[in-house]
Design an enzyme around this catalytic site. Structure first.
Site, PDB file in Angstrom:
ATOM      1  N   HIS A  86      -0.588  48.703  20.781  1.00 22.45           N
ATOM      2  CA  HIS A  86      -1.511  49.567  21.533  1.00 22.45           C
ATOM      3  C   HIS A  86      -1.272  51.041  21.172  1.00 22.45           C
ATOM      4  O   HIS A  86      -2.214  51.804  20.984  1.00 22.45           O
ATOM      5  CB  HIS A  86      -1.270  49.422  23.050  1.00 22.45           C
ATOM      6  CG  HIS A  86      -1.600  48.082  23.622  1.00 22.45           C
ATOM      7  ND1 HIS A  86      -0.654  47.269  24.200  1.00 22.45           N
ATOM      8  CD2 HIS A  86      -2.783  47.416  23.744  1.00 22.45           C
ATOM      9  CE1 HIS A  86      -1.226  46.167  24.654  1.00 22.45           C
ATOM     10  NE2 HIS A  86      -2.511  46.225  24.390  1.00 22.45           N
ATOM     11  N   GLN A 136      -7.276  44.816  14.906  1.00 24.73           N
ATOM     12  CA  GLN A 136      -7.717  43.663  14.119  1.00 24.73           C
ATOM     13  C   GLN A 136      -7.078  42.356  14.614  1.00 24.73           C
ATOM     14  O   GLN A 136      -7.532  41.266  14.301  1.00 24.73           O
ATOM     15  CB  GLN A 136      -7.359  43.887  12.655  1.00 24.73           C
ATOM     16  CG  GLN A 136      -8.017  42.879  11.740  1.00 24.73           C
ATOM     17  CD  GLN A 136      -7.881  43.241  10.291  1.00 24.73           C
ATOM     18  OE1 GLN A 136      -6.825  43.683   9.832  1.00 24.73           O
ATOM     19  NE2 GLN A 136      -8.947  43.063   9.546  1.00 24.73           N
ATOM     20  N   GLN A 170     -13.143  39.590  18.426  1.00 28.62           N
ATOM     21  CA  GLN A 170     -13.528  40.579  19.443  1.00 28.62           C
ATOM     22  C   GLN A 170     -14.079  41.842  18.776  1.00 28.62           C
ATOM     23  O   GLN A 170     -15.034  42.446  19.266  1.00 28.62           O
ATOM     24  CB  GLN A 170     -12.320  40.920  20.308  1.00 28.62           C
ATOM     25  CG  GLN A 170     -12.576  42.007  21.327  1.00 28.62           C
ATOM     26  CD  GLN A 170     -11.431  42.129  22.308  1.00 28.62           C
ATOM     27  OE1 GLN A 170     -11.364  41.394  23.275  1.00 28.62           O
ATOM     28  NE2 GLN A 170     -10.523  43.043  22.055  1.00 28.62           N
ATOM     29  N   MET A 184       2.299  41.496  17.745  1.00 29.15           N
ATOM     30  CA  MET A 184       2.617  42.025  19.078  1.00 29.15           C
ATOM     31  C   MET A 184       1.477  41.711  20.023  1.00 29.15           C
ATOM     32  O   MET A 184       0.300  41.813  19.655  1.00 29.15           O
ATOM     33  CB  MET A 184       2.835  43.525  19.010  1.00 29.15           C
ATOM     34  CG  MET A 184       4.096  43.877  18.289  1.00 29.15           C
ATOM     35  SD  MET A 184       4.325  45.653  18.242  1.00 29.15           S
ATOM     36  CE  MET A 184       5.836  45.723  17.305  1.00 29.15           C
TER      37      MET A 184
HETATM   38  P1  AMP Z   1      -5.402  44.140  25.035  1.00 34.09           P
HETATM   39  O1  AMP Z   1      -4.638  45.020  25.951  1.00 34.09           O
HETATM   40  O2  AMP Z   1      -4.673  42.919  24.598  1.00 34.09           O
HETATM   41  O3  AMP Z   1      -6.801  43.866  25.528  1.00 34.09           O
HETATM   42  O4  AMP Z   1      -5.592  44.974  23.692  1.00 34.09           O
HETATM   43  C1  AMP Z   1      -6.156  46.269  23.691  1.00 34.09           C
HETATM   44  C2  AMP Z   1      -6.417  46.679  22.251  1.00 34.09           C
HETATM   45  O5  AMP Z   1      -5.185  46.695  21.529  1.00 34.09           O
HETATM   46  C3  AMP Z   1      -7.353  45.701  21.516  1.00 34.09           C
HETATM   47  O6  AMP Z   1      -8.246  46.439  20.697  1.00 34.09           O
HETATM   48  C4  AMP Z   1      -6.384  44.874  20.723  1.00 34.09           C
HETATM   49  O7  AMP Z   1      -6.959  44.304  19.570  1.00 34.09           O
HETATM   50  C5  AMP Z   1      -5.332  45.914  20.358  1.00 34.09           C
HETATM   51  N1  AMP Z   1      -4.073  45.248  19.996  1.00 34.09           N
HETATM   52  C6  AMP Z   1      -3.452  44.255  20.686  1.00 34.09           C
HETATM   53  N2  AMP Z   1      -2.360  43.838  20.019  1.00 34.09           N
HETATM   54  C7  AMP Z   1      -2.287  44.579  18.888  1.00 34.09           C
HETATM   55  C8  AMP Z   1      -1.387  44.610  17.784  1.00 34.09           C
HETATM   56  N3  AMP Z   1      -0.357  43.786  17.694  1.00 34.09           N
HETATM   57  N4  AMP Z   1      -1.623  45.517  16.780  1.00 34.09           N
HETATM   58  C9  AMP Z   1      -2.686  46.351  16.852  1.00 34.09           C
HETATM   59  N5  AMP Z   1      -3.578  46.360  17.867  1.00 34.09           N
HETATM   60  C10 AMP Z   1      -3.387  45.491  18.868  1.00 34.09           C
END
Ligand code: AMP
Length: 266
Positions: free
Chosen positions: A19, A132, A137, A170
């Site tokens: 994030h 990505q 999504q 992650m």
């Molecule tokens: P989430 O809190 O899981 O809804 O994720 C919020 C944003 O962070 C989304 O755009 C996810 O794709 C991105 N995200 C989650 N995990 C990762 C990661 N390991 N690396 C890069 N971006 C991520």
């Protein structure tokens, strides 16, 4: 905020370095960075998954301050859905809605579109940063921008997946894994990497099967392992050696559902 480009990073909190990499990218590309933390009830097809979603708000605020995020938007459910239960809108996502994540999580992408549509209306960003890691999504939100006439107003940036040392992507859900499952979880990345290194033009069925068997052998309950066109996500069973393709997987360890993907070429 006239004259200053707003970068927006929507999240569900329980922030990790993945994030934060989006926040950092936003700070590079825009003048003012907004992060939202909102565990969106409308995108959970499994109420138990919603109830167990990790919440670490104090730590999140600390990480955001350290990363130089300018504003945290932390709405209550009534702030996003004053009309709770929200009036139903249908987003025409076409075939994207019924394959891979859409197939295994019915209604999930409608919920994602509903919340992102409302967040974009409130935040009015110039740049939107997505990971990505959530490959499908990203495609769904690109479609949402088209459907809602925002393609020219909002620049979409898709940022690389950050991984742990052992390759595990992650994810906020990783903190729900017990110690043994946390070790096993890296097998998803290993299976996708093996698939990439063995990729040859021709029939891909055997490769997909090998990856599926590897996951099953490690104790995963697999929803899917798929190889798909990197642009459309349509499944590819016979590769011509040229087409840009991506491998995607979703599998459970215990009650924790993990997803990952790996672009295979280009
Ligand atoms: P989430 O809190 O899981 O809804 O994720 C919020 C944003 O962070 C989304 O755009 C996810 O794709 C991105 N995200 C989650 N995990 C990762 C990661 N390991 N690396 C890069 N971006 C991520």
């Amino acid at each position: 905020m006239t004259g200053r480009a707003i970068g927006f990073v929507p999240t569900m909190g329980a922030l990790h370095p993945g994030h934060i990499s989006l926040i950092e990218e936003s700070r590079k590309q825009s003048d003012f960075t907004v992060c939202s933390i909102f565990v969106n009830p409308t995108q959970f097809n499994d109420p138990a998954d919603f109830a167990r979603y990790p919440i670490t708000i104090d730590k999140d605020i600390e990480s955001l301050e350290k990363a130089g995020c300018d504003l945290l938007f932390l709405p209550a459910v009534s702030g996003i859905y004053p009309d709770h239960p929200p009036r139903s809108v249908h987003y025409e996502l076409g075939y994207l809605e019924n394959l891979l994540e859409g197939r295994y999580r019915p209604g999930h992408f409608q919920g994602v579109c509903m919340v992102v549509d409302r967040l974009l209306t409130i935040v009015e960003p110039d740049h939107l940063f997505l990971g990505q890691k959530d490959y499908q999504q990203c495609m769904v939100i690109r479609r949402l921008l088209e459907l809602t006439g925002r393609v020219d107003a909002i620049a979409l940036h898709i940022c690389p997946t950050l991984r742990e040392k052992d390759g595990l992507a992650m994810s906020s859900r990783n903190m729900r894994l017990n110690e043994a499952d946390r070790k096993t979880a890296a097998v998803i990345y290993q299976a996708l990497s093996a698939l990439k290194s063995q990729l040859r033009p021709g029939d891909l069925t055997g490769l997909k099967m090998q990856a599926t068997q590897r996951l099953a052998g490690a104790g995963f309950r697999t929803d899917y392992v798929e190889i798909a066109d990197a642009r459309t996500l349509e499944p590819v069973s016979n590769w011509d050696g040229q087409q840009r393709i991506v491998a995607l997987a979703a599998a459970f360890l215990g009650e924790v559902r993990l997803i990952d993907n790996l672009p295979l070429n280009g």
